[in-house]
Design an enzyme around this catalytic site. Structure first.
Site, PDB file in Angstrom:
ATOM      1  N   SER A   1       0.780  -1.274  -0.162  1.00  0.00           N
ATOM      2  CA  SER A   1       0.020   0.059   0.025  1.00  0.00           C
ATOM      3  C   SER A   1       0.867   1.279  -0.020  1.00  0.00           C
ATOM      4  O   SER A   1       0.143   2.500  -0.346  1.00  0.00           O
ATOM      5  CB  SER A   1      -0.995   0.054   1.287  1.00  0.00           C
ATOM      6  OG  SER A   1      -0.286  -0.140   2.223  1.00  0.00           O
TER       7      SER A   1
ATOM      8  N   VAL B   1      -0.712 -11.064   7.151  1.00  0.00           N
ATOM      9  CA  VAL B   1       0.363 -11.994   6.923  1.00  0.00           C
ATOM     10  C   VAL B   1       0.652 -12.615   7.989  1.00  0.00           C
ATOM     11  O   VAL B   1       1.400 -13.786   7.874  1.00  0.00           O
ATOM     12  CB  VAL B   1       1.597 -11.472   6.130  1.00  0.00           C
ATOM     13  CG1 VAL B   1       1.125 -10.900   4.848  1.00  0.00           C
ATOM     14  CG2 VAL B   1       2.315 -10.639   6.998  1.00  0.00           C
TER      15      VAL B   1
ATOM     16  N   SER C   1      16.862  -6.303   4.798  1.00  0.00           N
ATOM     17  CA  SER C   1      17.535  -5.115   5.413  1.00  0.00           C
ATOM     18  C   SER C   1      18.877  -5.097   5.552  1.00  0.00           C
ATOM     19  O   SER C   1      19.426  -6.046   5.769  1.00  0.00           O
ATOM     20  CB  SER C   1      16.765  -4.534   6.540  1.00  0.00           C
ATOM     21  OG  SER C   1      17.195  -3.330   6.876  1.00  0.00           O
TER      22      SER C   1
ATOM     23  N   TYR D   1      13.885  -6.376  14.838  1.00  0.00           N
ATOM     24  CA  TYR D   1      13.602  -5.929  13.474  1.00  0.00           C
ATOM     25  C   TYR D   1      15.128  -6.454  12.975  1.00  0.00           C
ATOM     26  O   TYR D   1      15.046  -7.485  11.813  1.00  0.00           O
ATOM     27  CB  TYR D   1      13.921  -4.365  13.223  1.00  0.00           C
ATOM     28  CG  TYR D   1      13.589  -4.019  11.673  1.00  0.00           C
ATOM     29  CD1 TYR D   1      12.458  -4.117  11.377  1.00  0.00           C
ATOM     30  CD2 TYR D   1      14.673  -3.498  10.893  1.00  0.00           C
ATOM     31  CE1 TYR D   1      12.124  -3.693  10.018  1.00  0.00           C
ATOM     32  CE2 TYR D   1      14.404  -3.237   9.773  1.00  0.00           C
ATOM     33  CZ  TYR D   1      13.126  -3.301   9.059  1.00  0.00           C
ATOM     34  OH  TYR D   1      12.896  -3.053   8.017  1.00  0.00           O
TER      35      TYR D   1
ATOM     36  N   LYS E   1      14.751  -9.769  10.037  1.00  0.00           N
ATOM     37  CA  LYS E   1      15.414  -9.459   8.683  1.00  0.00           C
ATOM     38  C   LYS E   1      16.429 -10.364   8.253  1.00  0.00           C
ATOM     39  O   LYS E   1      16.652 -10.934   7.304  1.00  0.00           O
ATOM     40  CB  LYS E   1      15.935  -7.954   8.351  1.00  0.00           C
ATOM     41  CG  LYS E   1      14.557  -7.111   8.480  1.00  0.00           C
ATOM     42  CD  LYS E   1      13.606  -7.378   7.572  1.00  0.00           C
ATOM     43  CE  LYS E   1      12.606  -6.284   7.283  1.00  0.00           C
ATOM     44  NZ  LYS E   1      11.657  -6.292   6.150  1.00  0.00           N
TER      45      LYS E   1
END
Length: 247
Positions: free
Chosen positions: A14, A64, A142, A155, A159
């Site tokens: 989006s 998800v 990332s 995070y 990743k």
């Protein structure tokens, strides 16, 4: 790079990188399914931009991180379109904080969305791609998966997990001509980086050899290549898109 006749699913499509990827894939001829979890207005804006690029697509709401919800939604999409040729696992979330202050819920939510969510979607499309004897999966990792970053243990771990998932699935799915790769963006000019102060921005730029932030389209161009026939002999790779920030 012609994707005419291909069906692509872009999670988190989006806005930001997901929006740029959706528009680029559609512009190359793919029918693009733009997934979103909450912001329908933003997803419809992506769909409008797809139309402006001469492409076609639809939006699909599902989270998800929810196994049943994502599996059922993808099964319905496959039934409707007859196939999925390209999956871009871009949906992501960050809840930054120092390790000693990080709550379990902040760890779990980031892992559930960024890593487990990609697993759910890969599993949901794998059988169809295997029957088709071909497909492309691109996971958006990332730079911090490789370099680490203070205050982003959750995070960075999520990743980095995507890198392991990418390499394992590349080996597992290669016999059916399915290529699985990852892109590892550096500092990209999105909503996340727009909150930086000018001082923070200057500090960041000093560490980037190309002396600029990346754009979502910088990442989208690499994803488009990996989704195309031109990348048919590339699998299990992690391609950095970071301006030289990490080499």
């Amino acid at each position: 790079m012609n994707l005419k006749g291909k069906v692509a699913l872009v999670t988190g499509g989006s806005r930001g990188i997901g929006r740029a990827v959706s528009v680029r894939l559609a512009g190359a001829g793919a029918f693009v399914i733009v997934n979103f979890a909450r912001n329908e207005e933003a997803a419809r804006e992506t769909l409008r931009l797809i139309g402006e690029a001469g492409g076609d697509g639809k939006i699909a709401r599902f989270d998800v991180s929810d196994d049943r919800e994502s599996t059922d939604a993808i099964a319905a999409l496959i039934k409707e379109k007859g196939r999925i040729d390209i999956l871009v696992n871009n949906a992501g979330e960050s809840r930054d904080g120092l390790l000693v202050r990080m709550k379990d819920r902040d760890w779990d939510r980031v892992i559930d969305t960024n890593l487990k969510g990609a697993f759910h979607c890969c599993r949901a499309v794998a059988y169809t791609m295997m029957k088709q004897r071909g497909g492309r999966i691109v996971n958006v990792s990332s730079v911090v998966a490789l370099s680490g970053n203070a205050g982003q243990a959750n995070y960075s771990a999520s990743k980095a997990g995507l890198v392991g998932l990418t390499k394992s699935l590349a080996r597992e799915l290669a016999p059916r001509a399915i290529c699985v790769n990852a892109v590892a963006p550096g500092l990209i000019d999105t909503d996340m980086t727009s909150a930086m102060t000018e001082e923070q921005r200057e500090t960041v730029l000093a560490g980037i050899p190309l002396s600029r932030l990346g754009t979502p389209d910088d990442v989208a161009g690499v994803v488009l290549f990996l989704a195309s026939d031109e990348a048919g002999y590339i699998t299990g790779q992690v391609i950095g898109v970071n301006g030289g920030l990490y080499m």
